[in-house]
Design an enzyme around this catalytic site. Sequence first.
Site, mmCIF file in Angstrom:
data_model
loop_
_atom_site.group_PDB
_atom_site.id
_atom_site.type_symbol
_atom_site.label_atom_id
_atom_site.label_comp_id
_atom_site.label_asym_id
_atom_site.label_seq_id
_atom_site.Cartn_x
_atom_site.Cartn_y
_atom_site.Cartn_z
ATOM 1 N N SER A 17 54.311 72.171 -41.237
ATOM 2 C CA SER A 17 55.528 72.103 -42.193
ATOM 3 C C SER A 17 55.614 70.881 -42.994
ATOM 4 C CB SER A 17 56.829 71.066 -40.792
ATOM 5 O OG SER A 17 57.417 70.953 -41.402
ATOM 6 N N ASP A 67 62.258 81.438 -38.883
ATOM 7 C CA ASP A 67 61.752 79.728 -39.403
ATOM 8 C C ASP A 67 63.851 79.191 -40.619
ATOM 9 O OD1 ASP A 67 61.440 77.237 -40.024
ATOM 10 O OD2 ASP A 67 59.260 77.704 -40.591
ATOM 11 N N HIS A 71 60.536 77.392 -36.612
ATOM 12 C CA HIS A 71 59.858 76.580 -37.439
ATOM 13 C C HIS A 71 58.242 76.284 -36.840
ATOM 14 C CE1 HIS A 71 59.339 73.828 -40.357
ATOM 15 N NE2 HIS A 71 58.956 72.923 -39.684
#
Length: 281
Positions: free
Chosen positions: A113, A227, A257
Amino acid sequence: MHVNDQPQTANFIAEDNGLNVFYRNWKSSSTPKAIVVIAHGFNSHSGYFQWTAQQLTAQNFEVYAIDFPGRGNSDGERYYIADYDAFVADLDKLVDIAQTAYPTLPTFLLGHSAGGVLSAIYTLSYQQKLNGFICESFAFQVPAPDFAVAVLKGLSHIFPHAHVLKLKNEDFSRNQSVVDFMNNDPLIAHEVQPTKTVEQLALADERLKAEMPTIKLPLLIVHGTQDKATKPSGSQYFYDNASSEDKTIKFYEGHYHDLLNDLDKEIVMNDILDWLNNRSK
């Protein structure tokens, strides 16, 4: 989900400003064949990679994972990034620690991320230190309208500490036990990103957009199609614009995610292990 169920050592990097940056080191089950350094994202810290580390160490990878300043067990203002270059420098210090311990081993970086963004920035200056980069759920051009990002970048100069961006734990995993753990984890309790943090992530994205073609090291890019915290299209953009001859992208249908704490995480982990093993010979 448990964050203390795997043998590890907990250590600190001492910064020049007196702050301590926490990191974990999980030892390889036998003689290590490579190093994997992990960089977490928002609503996370190094403890969320316990299961990942267990899978890696079982196949003789030595694992290190950082808690960025202000997150997890590290010192610093909570969730605040004043300068993304300082975070990249901390990541480099951890890579140096790992490579000092194992100077002959190949080194791979895994960034999740926002940690994927910081890791990608790291590769711009330090890719000669790496043998490959695994980019998971890349937080490139996060799902906020351009005008909202512009407003937040402006606000960061006036109200840099105002907390403005909150990610939903429910968007990280389809595994309810993981969501329950996140909801009760004191290290991410009430996590909301300040305007300055959002600005720094946006500035990092702008730099990456300009310099991404200079990235030439082996890449594995993975993203879930469902996601809601980041855009799968950001991962596709990375794949399309990096100059690496050895690059692979995988999308996981229906995954959320946090791929390595989601349902069917074993599928993703097996792909990562296959990729690492093929490049650690």
